[in-house]
Design a protein around this motif. Structure first.
Motif, PDB file in Angstrom:
ATOM      1  N   LEU A  81       0.846  -1.192   0.000  1.00 27.09           N
ATOM      2  CA  LEU A  81       0.000   0.000   0.000  1.00 27.09           C
ATOM      3  C   LEU A  81       0.883   1.244   0.000  1.00 27.09           C
ATOM      4  O   LEU A  81       1.063   1.920   1.007  1.00 27.09           O
ATOM      5  CB  LEU A  81      -0.940  -0.011   1.204  1.00 27.09           C
ATOM      6  N   ILE A  82       1.446   1.528  -1.171  1.00 26.78           N
ATOM      7  CA  ILE A  82       2.318   2.688  -1.343  1.00 26.78           C
ATOM      8  C   ILE A  82       1.905   3.419  -2.607  1.00 26.78           C
ATOM      9  O   ILE A  82       1.141   2.914  -3.426  1.00 26.78           O
ATOM     10  CB  ILE A  82       3.807   2.266  -1.445  1.00 26.78           C
ATOM     11  N   PHE A  83       2.404   4.643  -2.734  1.00 24.50           N
ATOM     12  CA  PHE A  83       2.193   5.390  -3.967  1.00 24.50           C
ATOM     13  C   PHE A  83       3.547   5.706  -4.554  1.00 24.50           C
ATOM     14  O   PHE A  83       4.446   6.125  -3.837  1.00 24.50           O
ATOM     15  CB  PHE A  83       1.426   6.695  -3.718  1.00 24.50           C
ATOM     16  N   PRO A  84       3.749   5.536  -5.836  1.00 25.36           N
ATOM     17  CA  PRO A  84       2.794   4.990  -6.798  1.00 25.36           C
ATOM     18  C   PRO A  84       2.629   3.490  -6.606  1.00 25.36           C
ATOM     19  O   PRO A  84       3.477   2.840  -6.008  1.00 25.36           O
ATOM     20  CB  PRO A  84       3.431   5.314  -8.152  1.00 25.36           C
ATOM     21  N   PRO A  85       1.509   2.939  -7.121  1.00 27.45           N
ATOM     22  CA  PRO A  85       1.296   1.491  -7.011  1.00 27.45           C
ATOM     23  C   PRO A  85       2.473   0.724  -7.601  1.00 27.45           C
ATOM     24  O   PRO A  85       3.116   1.178  -8.544  1.00 27.45           O
ATOM     25  CB  PRO A  85       0.031   1.242  -7.832  1.00 27.45           C
ATOM     26  N   GLN A  86       2.735  -0.425  -7.035  1.00 32.96           N
ATOM     27  CA  GLN A  86       3.871  -1.251  -7.444  1.00 32.96           C
ATOM     28  C   GLN A  86       3.376  -2.655  -7.749  1.00 32.96           C
ATOM     29  O   GLN A  86       2.884  -3.339  -6.863  1.00 32.96           O
ATOM     30  CB  GLN A  86       4.882  -1.264  -6.303  1.00 32.96           C
ATOM     31  N   PHE A  87       3.475  -3.058  -9.019  1.00 32.27           N
ATOM     32  CA  PHE A  87       2.985  -4.361  -9.451  1.00 32.27           C
ATOM     33  C   PHE A  87       4.130  -5.199  -9.992  1.00 32.27           C
ATOM     34  O   PHE A  87       5.027  -4.676 -10.655  1.00 32.27           O
ATOM     35  CB  PHE A  87       1.945  -4.218 -10.564  1.00 32.27           C
ATOM     36  N   ARG A  88       4.068  -6.503  -9.757  1.00 31.65           N
ATOM     37  CA  ARG A  88       5.029  -7.430 -10.355  1.00 31.65           C
ATOM     38  C   ARG A  88       4.593  -7.674 -11.795  1.00 31.65           C
ATOM     39  O   ARG A  88       3.490  -8.163 -12.048  1.00 31.65           O
ATOM     40  CB  ARG A  88       5.060  -8.729  -9.572  1.00 31.65           C
ATOM     41  N   ALA A  89       5.436  -7.313 -12.748  1.00 30.59           N
ATOM     42  CA  ALA A  89       5.099  -7.437 -14.165  1.00 30.59           C
ATOM     43  C   ALA A  89       5.132  -8.895 -14.596  1.00 30.59           C
ATOM     44  O   ALA A  89       6.107  -9.602 -14.352  1.00 30.59           O
ATOM     45  CB  ALA A  89       6.057  -6.626 -15.021  1.00 30.59           C
ATOM     46  N   ILE A  90       4.051  -9.333 -15.231  1.00 28.47           N
ATOM     47  CA  ILE A  90       3.995 -10.677 -15.808  1.00 28.47           C
ATOM     48  C   ILE A  90       4.509 -10.634 -17.241  1.00 28.47           C
ATOM     49  O   ILE A  90       5.269 -11.482 -17.675  1.00 28.47           O
ATOM     50  CB  ILE A  90       2.564 -11.235 -15.745  1.00 28.47           C
ATOM     51  N   ALA A  91       4.073  -9.603 -17.986  1.00 33.22           N
ATOM     52  CA  ALA A  91       4.496  -9.436 -19.374  1.00 33.22           C
ATOM     53  C   ALA A  91       4.609  -7.952 -19.670  1.00 33.22           C
ATOM     54  O   ALA A  91       3.850  -7.142 -19.142  1.00 33.22           O
ATOM     55  CB  ALA A  91       3.505 -10.086 -20.329  1.00 33.22           C
ATOM     56  N   MET A  92       5.559  -7.603 -20.524  1.00 33.93           N
ATOM     57  CA  MET A  92       5.768  -6.218 -20.953  1.00 33.93           C
ATOM     58  C   MET A  92       5.929  -6.199 -22.464  1.00 33.93           C
ATOM     59  O   MET A  92       6.497  -7.122 -23.047  1.00 33.93           O
ATOM     60  CB  MET A  92       7.037  -5.631 -20.315  1.00 33.93           C
ATOM     61  N   SER A  93       5.437  -5.128 -23.076  1.00 29.75           N
ATOM     62  CA  SER A  93       5.594  -4.981 -24.523  1.00 29.75           C
ATOM     63  C   SER A  93       5.691  -3.521 -24.894  1.00 29.75           C
ATOM     64  O   SER A  93       5.013  -2.678 -24.294  1.00 29.75           O
ATOM     65  CB  SER A  93       4.400  -5.598 -25.258  1.00 29.75           C
ATOM     66  N   LYS A  94       6.532  -3.237 -25.872  1.00 29.76           N
ATOM     67  CA  LYS A  94       6.493  -1.915 -26.485  1.00 29.76           C
ATOM     68  C   LYS A  94       5.200  -1.825 -27.281  1.00 29.76           C
ATOM     69  O   LYS A  94       4.711  -2.823 -27.809  1.00 29.76           O
ATOM     70  CB  LYS A  94       7.678  -1.706 -27.427  1.00 29.76           C
TER      71      LYS A  94
END
Length: 165
Positions: A75-88
Motif C-alpha cells: 500500500l504505497i504510492f505509486p502502485p507497485q505491481f510485479r510485471a507478468i508481461a511487458m511490450s512496447k
C-alpha cells in the motif's frame, strides 16, 4: 484463475530493485511508467517477466505492462505491481494477456481467437507449443478485429503461459 490488469504509458525511469537476496542483486529492475494523464505505476521486473519479442526497453519507450490483479501489493504510492508481461506499443498491433476458454474467448468476453495455419503458437521460451491453447492463460498478439461482440481476430502469435512449478 488469474485476472490480468494492464497499464500503458511512457517509461520514465528504470533502476535496479533490491529483492532482498544477495545473489539476485542486479537481476530485478523497477520500471516507472507514466500515462499521459500523469498516473504512475512502478513495475517490478523479475527474471521471469516475459518481454514480447525479447525487446530491450529504455526510458522514453511507450509500453504496456500486464500484472496479476489478485496478487498482493504494498500500500504505497505509486502502485507497485510485479510485471507478468511487458511490450512496447507497436502501431497496428494489439496485445492481450488473459485466460481463454474452450471456445478461445477471453475471460472478459471481449475477444475471440480464430486460429489460422499462419498463427504462431509458442511457449514463453520460444519453442513450438504442440497442444491446444484452449483453457489457458495466453499472451496474444493480433491486428484487426471484427466489430462483433465479442470481437474476433486471427492472431499473429500466441504465447502460452504454462504454470510455473
Amino acid at each position: 484463475m488469474t485476472t490480468f490488469g494492464s497499464f500503458y504509458g511512457i517509461i520514465t525511469r528504470i533502476d535496479d530493485f533490491n529483492s532482498g537476496s544477495e545473489e539476485s542483486l542486479g537481476c530485478y529492475k523497477i520500471m516507472t511508467v507514466q500515462k499521459i494523464d500523469g498516473n504512475i505505476v512502478n513495475f517490478i521486473i523479475t527474471p521471469t517477466t516475459y518481454f514480447v519479442y525479447n525487446t530491450m526497453m529504455v526510458v522514453g519507450d511507450v509500453v504496456i505492462g500486464f500484472y496479476d490483479m489478485n496478487a498482493p501489493v504494498p500500500l504505497i504510492f505509486p502502485p507497485q505491481f510485479r510485471a507478468i508481461a511487458m511490450s512496447k506499443i507497436i502501431p497496428g498491433q494489439n496485445i492481450k494477456v488473459d485466460y481463454f476458454n474452450e471456445k478461445l474467448v477471453s475471460s472478459d468476453g471481449t475477444l475471440k481467437l480464430n486460429i489460422a495455419p499462419s498463427t504462431q503458437i509458442v511457449l514463453e521460451n520460444g519453442q513450438i507449443f504442440t497442444k491446444s491453447p484452449k483453457n489457458r492463460n495466453l499472451i496474444v498478439i493480433y491486428g484487426p478485429t471484427t466489430r462483433s461482440i465479442p470481437a474476433q481476430t486471427t492472431p499473429y502469435k500466441i504465447i502460452v503461459m504454462c504454470p510455473k512449478t
